[in-house]
Design a protein around this motif. Structure first.
Motif, mmCIF file in Angstrom:
data_model
loop_
_atom_site.group_PDB
_atom_site.id
_atom_site.type_symbol
_atom_site.label_atom_id
_atom_site.label_comp_id
_atom_site.label_asym_id
_atom_site.label_seq_id
_atom_site.Cartn_x
_atom_site.Cartn_y
_atom_site.Cartn_z
ATOM 1 N N ILE A 605 0.867 -1.180 0.000
ATOM 2 C CA ILE A 605 0.000 0.000 0.000
ATOM 3 C C ILE A 605 0.900 1.225 0.000
ATOM 4 O O ILE A 605 1.751 1.375 0.878
ATOM 5 N N PHE A 606 0.751 2.052 -0.996
ATOM 6 C CA PHE A 606 1.512 3.293 -1.051
ATOM 7 C C PHE A 606 0.643 4.415 -0.507
ATOM 8 O O PHE A 606 -0.487 4.615 -0.968
ATOM 9 N N ILE A 607 1.167 5.113 0.490
ATOM 10 C CA ILE A 607 0.455 6.280 1.002
ATOM 11 C C ILE A 607 0.875 7.478 0.141
ATOM 12 O O ILE A 607 2.071 7.788 0.057
ATOM 13 N N VAL A 608 -0.078 8.084 -0.526
ATOM 14 C CA VAL A 608 0.245 9.172 -1.459
ATOM 15 C C VAL A 608 -0.576 10.422 -1.126
ATOM 16 O O VAL A 608 -1.532 10.361 -0.349
ATOM 17 N N ALA A 609 -0.184 11.527 -1.731
ATOM 18 C CA ALA A 609 -0.880 12.783 -1.459
ATOM 19 C C ALA A 609 -1.970 13.053 -2.490
ATOM 20 O O ALA A 609 -2.917 13.785 -2.247
ATOM 21 N N GLU A 610 -1.812 12.440 -3.662
ATOM 22 C CA GLU A 610 -2.754 12.689 -4.760
ATOM 23 C C GLU A 610 -2.957 11.399 -5.533
ATOM 24 O O GLU A 610 -2.113 10.510 -5.499
ATOM 25 N N LEU A 611 -4.050 11.359 -6.283
ATOM 26 C CA LEU A 611 -4.247 10.252 -7.213
ATOM 27 C C LEU A 611 -4.409 10.837 -8.615
ATOM 28 O O LEU A 611 -4.981 11.919 -8.770
ATOM 29 N N PRO A 612 -3.905 10.122 -9.632
ATOM 30 C CA PRO A 612 -4.014 10.657 -10.989
ATOM 31 C C PRO A 612 -5.443 10.543 -11.510
ATOM 32 O O PRO A 612 -6.004 9.456 -11.542
ATOM 33 N N LYS A 613 -6.033 11.675 -11.880
ATOM 34 C CA LYS A 613 -7.417 11.642 -12.363
ATOM 35 C C LYS A 613 -7.550 12.360 -13.688
ATOM 36 O O LYS A 613 -6.836 13.328 -13.947
ATOM 37 N N THR A 614 -8.506 11.895 -14.477
ATOM 38 C CA THR A 614 -8.810 12.607 -15.722
ATOM 39 C C THR A 614 -9.624 13.850 -15.367
ATOM 40 O O THR A 614 -10.092 13.996 -14.232
#
Ligand code: WTA
Length: 653
Positions: A605-614
């Protein structure tokens, strides 16, 4: 699948014909294809007539209201009678149905006469508990003979079983029991796994703890001898009930379309689908394929399918197909590596298994351990090997044949799904030369096409989408309680073109010989160790945790398990400092295992700040998959914010 394994699939050209002896003794004859091509419906009717019908059918298929099919609808049948009484009455009662092996090394031998006697008693127990035709019974058991007995007893009285895999969580039991309004749950105190007893009854108790459950009774098999809580009035010991039960039970006739079972499987949305199968058509195709794909000689073969009865493979190729054919089987409770990594090979040696059916993920894990382990055992009884659950890469195929099959056994790579009920694409081992990595040809009587997105047929060597173009006897009859979802999920994709095409969700291509190569799922369904998991279901488990703001899940190529679950999670803003990313990730991995079951636990599980969205807000899983598989990140131009992927990959470095 990773790109490199797809490349290696497409470059594979070897063909291994069956030996002359194998071909000469083959159960299937090449005429099957010709007969099926000449008159498909009559061909299936001919197969159905191999079963015992209490009332013969006169009608084969009714497809006047697609996609809702009926097969053999005016006939009447009892599925359990076909798997039991029929063999006893034919004088085969002393034949072993199961050589059962418990994980700790305890064993039981169950003949067809004994299995029949047990099922009759349990059928009487079910009746005494008020279970009637059409009622749903949930079964949550380890791989012990009682699991098979329970399924057949439910079938015998015309009720409907819903087997829940023993590795699933309390929450998964609850949602399945509720969705089907089950009246009874059959479970065990516990089962053996990796040298330890794991509790089952406790999970059922937990699942039924909310008020208003439809469940009236819980029938408990004693297996693990672990302590259990008891709810008086609701809970009953299996052995007490069976001991007190009447021994005689006459199998009643039910309509061919009487529901036989519901089996839940993952789809592209968060909610598992209850796939519904009925009686006559299902049993016809399960028995036909089992006999011909596995070249079954019931008097001499010992057949072992390693699947848990909680999956469709266990339903069709441990219970219904083999028992309808009077096969002698091995049934094993535990894991392949307990108490030593050669346990499976030891079992093959001990029972002289001649036909062995397992999944590529298992083969790859044995490959990793090395050939010296199987080579310690005498595997010379094996004459046929099978594979199911995911594409088998040619390297694993060749290892399987060389190391397990002494370089001589045919291998059948069988493509099918929970929804198809039985094998749809496979070689017939005495007839077809085997090609490593290709599932090869549709079964006689099955019509498969590969289409492009717009519904035109794709010619070799191009890839496309796999569809079934004609209804088949063991096809799902629907999704429990949700006819619209059935229509939408499987039949809407190509509704603009003529004819009804069942869309399987798999990509495939056909080679110049007409052999089919499966290329993996084309939707948001992952395949981990041959088990179907939905990205949406795991995402919804993650966001149900109070520390999670958003989650995206992808299936990343994994050498051992085919695909592995990889999650990207944004924590709620007040959580970012409450724990380290490692702590949050460990906590959430455990959370998913608890919510769905250990098989769904993310590898990472990667804790990230953003997710790539269209720009329309859709998560671009393809880009996350690039990250999860350690690849260069693909085209990001359709992202709403093109810097997001940079931020994610910088953070993960
Ligand atoms: C995959 C398991 C390639 C496929 C019987 C399918 C396969 C899904 C094969 C169904 C195979 C199964 N080659 N892929 N021989 N067998 N699959 O419902 O993606 O658990 O759609 O049924 O597994 O999984 P299910």
């Amino acid at each position: 699948m990773s790109n490199s394994s797809i490349d290696s699939l497409q470059n594979e050209t070897r063909v291994f014909p069956p030996s002359p002896e194998f071909a000469a003794n083959s159960v299937a004859d090449a005429g099957l294809y010709a007969r099926a091509a000449e008159n498909r419906l009559e061909f299936w009717a001919e197969q159905a007539r191999d079963l015992h019908w209490h009332k013969p059918f006169t009608e084969t298929l009714d497809w006047s209201n697609p996609p809702f099919a009926t097969w053999f609808a005016d006939g009447q049948i009892n599925v359990a009678y076909n798997c039991l009484d029929r063999h006893v009455l034919a004088g085969n009662g002393d034949r072993v149905a199961f050589h059962w092996e418990g994980e700790p090394g305890d064993t039981r031998t169950v003949t067809y006469a004994e299995l029949t006697a047990e099922v009759k008693k349990v059928a009487n127990v079910l009746l005494s508990l008020g279970i009637e035709q059409g009622d749903r019974v949930a079964i949550y058991l380890p791989v012990i003979p009682e699991a098979v007995i329970a399924m057949l007893a439910v079938a015998r009285i015309g009720a409907v079983h819903s087997v829940v895999f023993g590795g699933f969580s309390a929450e998964s039991i609850r949602s399945r029991v509720d969705d089907a309004s089950a009246k009874l749950v059959i479970t065990a105190d516990g089962g053996w796994r990796k040298g330890k007893v794991f509790p089952l009854k406790a999970a059922v108790d937990d699942a039924l703890s909310a008020p208003g459950s439809s469940v009236e009774h819980v029938l408990v098999v004693k297996r693990g001898e672990n302590a259990v809580d008891w709810t008086d009035g609701r809970d009953l010991w299996w052995h007490d009930q069976v001991e007190a039960a009447e021994p005689e039970h006459e199998a009643e006739a039910f309509d061919a379309e009487n529901p036989l079972f519901i089996l839940y499987t993952s789809g592209t949305t968060g909610k598992p689908k209850g796939i519904l199968h009925t009686s006559g058509g299902y049993l016809t195709q399960a028995a036909f394929t089992h006999k011909n794909v596995f070249d079954l000689h019931p008097e001499t073969d010992v057949y072992w399918c390693t699947a848990d009865v909680g999956w469709i493979t266990g339903h069709s190729y441990v219970v219904y197909g083999p028992l309808a054919n009077g096969a002698t089987q091995v049934l094993y409770e535990g894991t392949p590596d307990t108490p030593h990594p050669g346990r499976w090979w030891e079992i093959i040696e001990k029972y002289k298994v001649s036909i062995f059916y397992t999944a590529p993920t298992a083969i790859r894990s044995f490959m990793k351990l090395g050939r010296q382990i199987p080579q310690k055992f005498d595997l010379s009884s094996l004459r046929l090997l099978g594979s199911v659950g995911e594409p088998i890469n040619p390297e694993a195929w060749i290892w399987y044949r060389d190391v397990i099959g002494a370089g001589t056994t045919p291998i059948v790579d069988t493509w099918w799904q929970t929804e198809t009920g039985a094998i749809m694409i496979s070689a017939l081992p005495g007839i077809t030369g085997a090609k490593p990595g290709s599932a090869q040809v549709p079964m006689p009587g099955i019509k498969i096409d590969i289409l492009s997105e717009d519904g035109t047929r794709v010619d070799p060597p191009h890839g496309g989408l796999l569809v079934v173009s004609e209804p088949w006897p063991s096809m799902l009859r629907g999704i429990w309680g949700d006819p619209d979802r059935y229509q939408e999920t499987y039949w809407s994709k190509f509704s603009a073109i003529e004819g009804n095409k069942y869309f399987a969700g798999d990509g495939a291509h056909v080679d110049a010989d007409g052999d089919i190569w499966l290329l993996g799922r084309v939707d948001d369904v992952m395949n981990v160790s041959g088990h179907r998991l939905s990205t949406a279901e795991i995402e919804s488990a993650l966001v149900a945790n109070p520390i999670v703001a958003e989650a995206a899940v992808v299936g990343a190529a994994d050498e051992a398990t085919g695909q592995a679950v990889v999650a990207f999670v944004i924590l709620k803003s007040n959580q970012a400092d409450a724990q380290t990313a490692d702590e949050a990730s460990a906590l959430l991995r455990a959370h998913v295992a608890k919510t769905i079951g250990a098989i769904a636990r993310p590898r990472e599980i990667f804790i990230v700040a953003e997710l790539p969205k269209t720009r329309s807000g859709k998560i671009m899983r393809r880009l996350l998959q690039d990250v999860a598989e350690g690849r260069e990140i693909g085209d990001t131009t359709t992202l709403a914010d093109t810097s997001v992927m940079q931020i994610i990959s910088d953070r993960l470095k």
